[in-house]
Design an enzyme around this catalytic site. Sequence first.
Site, PDB file in Angstrom:
ATOM      1  N   GLU A 137       1.120  -1.367  -0.199  1.00 33.25           N
ATOM      2  CA  GLU A 137       0.075   0.187  -0.186  1.00 33.25           C
ATOM      3  C   GLU A 137       0.907   1.139   0.091  1.00 33.25           C
ATOM      4  OE1 GLU A 137      -0.676  -2.764   2.234  1.00 33.25           O
ATOM      5  OE2 GLU A 137      -2.831  -3.570   1.179  1.00 33.25           O
TER       6      GLU A 137
ATOM      7  N   HIS B 267     -10.848  -4.526   9.519  1.00 35.59           N
ATOM      8  CA  HIS B 267     -11.719  -4.817   8.412  1.00 35.59           C
ATOM      9  C   HIS B 267     -12.290  -3.862   8.470  1.00 35.59           C
ATOM     10  CE1 HIS B 267      -9.003  -6.600   6.053  1.00 35.59           C
ATOM     11  NE2 HIS B 267      -8.847  -7.246   7.158  1.00 35.59           N
TER      12      HIS B 267
END
Lengths: 343, 328
Positions: B62, B131
Amino acid sequence: MGSPTKAMLLDWYRQMVLIREFEETCHRLYEEKRITGVYLHLYSGHEASGVGSMAALRKSDHVITAYRDHGIALILGMDPKAVMAEMMGKKTGSSGGKGGSMHLASKDHNFWGGYAIVGGHLPLAAGIALEARYHGKDDVTMTYVGDGATNNGYFHESLNMSAIWDLPVVWIIENNGYAMGTEVDRASGQVELHRKAEAYGIKSFGRVDAQNALEVYAVALKAVDYARKKGPVVIEHVTYRYRGHGVSDKQYDAREDMSAELKEWMATREPIKILRDCIESQYGDVGEVLAQHEADAVQIVADSVTFAEASELPSTYEDLMRNTYVSSDLVHKTAASVGAGID
Amino acid sequence: MPARNVAMREAIRRALREEMHRDDNVFVMGEEVAYWQGTHRVTRGFLEEFGERRVRDTPISEMAIGGLAVGAAMAGLRPVAEFMTINFAFLALDAIANHAAKVRYFFDGMFKVPLVYRAASGWGNQATASHSHAPEPIFAHFPGLYVGCPSNSMDAYGMLKASIRDDNPVLFTESIALYPKPGPMPAEDDGDFLIPIGKGDIKREGGDVTLVAYARGVDWALQAARQLARDGVEAEVVDLRWLRPLDMELVYQSFKKTNRCVIVEESLPMYSFGGEIAALLQENMFDYMDAPIKRVAAEDAPLPYSKEIELLALPDAQKVVNAVKEIV
């Protein structure tokens, strides 16, 4: 490809004495509080690393670096006046006084800038190189990275991405022995930093004595050629910093071992002297030309200081807000819009 | 574009696909966007249609995705970089906040950064704590970046097109819960249907209370409004659509009429969207204020796995109704 010509060597000398004069002047101005701010990372001692490697580039290639960026800017031909004005935060500075010492850049020179987060510029370099690949150009992106940055995630992720996408990046690790105050062997499991290339399947061109501009150049030529045709490469430049991590770094004064080490490097591996000896041994009496370059450097830097000090400081609200965003017809703004910036 | 209902996921896919056809410099990159066809199927069929040059699978990197998009944009490309979920964009926060948002500024306008970060966002479905974020306001904190958060298919379509065409960096979030939700699209075939960046929208008119929301919060606000209407309370629903810039003009106009406001969001309650809107209202609309401003947000806890307490943490229409009833 081959050995540098006499004209090239003399020009390298010009560049190196200009950098040294510029950096030592910056140091003095900081001590005199004529340059303010807390960050000023000088390239003194590193000159041959940038000069020798960038001599292998052509005009359409790209350059990006971290915060030790003054020397890189001057080598690329940025106007010393605009660079000095940036040190002083003036409107005439290359970044309008918004960036300071760590954020020099010049679109006209394909210099994509100096960046202040360690490793933060590495994925940007990969992105710039991607643009070349995307459009079928063979321009390379020469990317300078300190030894300390080789330990953070940006380095790992960016080198890996450059490998899988065959991006034309020349990753140059400028290993000056210290990440701020931490020695390489206290920070990295692999102390031969160029060998980190192996982990990503990238071609390494090994370690280079980066106090010797000719050696730097010889390796850079091969590495740039490889990057242009194939993909990323790594070179490790072994160099030394003469003015600590930044101007506020006083360890060299406080620690005997460090000041002894510094003296040793300056006495035996001084990049300007090494180049001078080389030129003189090949071409004999060039003292006059070299002396002229030295005198010019003093004058150019003095002029840059005069220019910078006479320049205006940004001072208005508009100066503060300008260039937060690009002016755009696609952006809806009203008197009550919040967080829209001004252009 | 035929006038029919399409899922928000499909609206986003169409916008992206059309912009890629319009401009060769637009390309997509991210984890699983190519061969896997996109984790959320937004890039379904793209690899076959556009090829590997423009549909680029990345490793799970990322930081590199975030920063590479900045460099590519500075150099003239128009990257659309996908974070599989916004939870993973935290890893790229430095690239987003320090570089995407700031390179234009610290080089005083030398470079443009025309990129879009797309990120699926939101809570629910027992995805568990790490998440389960709807952290749009965190990203909206930084000047230099725009943040778009659509609440339906048509908005997602027009907002994404504007984001891709604009020369500024945009973080574009897509509520996972809204991906399958069908909604109308522009009536005519209109590849140039654009919703200006920073322009909000009145999703329902009403004179008794203003509900300010974005993304999934708009759904809860509209459901609540229907329920309230049965009790004779007419709520106006303001969908800000963009967290930056904020279309406060629209909120102020509505508030001048209703004099009451409930702010609805999926995000956490502290240092939040709700806090910002409430502060702006009291600073600028104090004379119009007839009741305390209420906020409905997620509960101040990480999301648990177990369904019942997960739902307890989430805002919903009933919580909005309850908040309205406290002030009308």
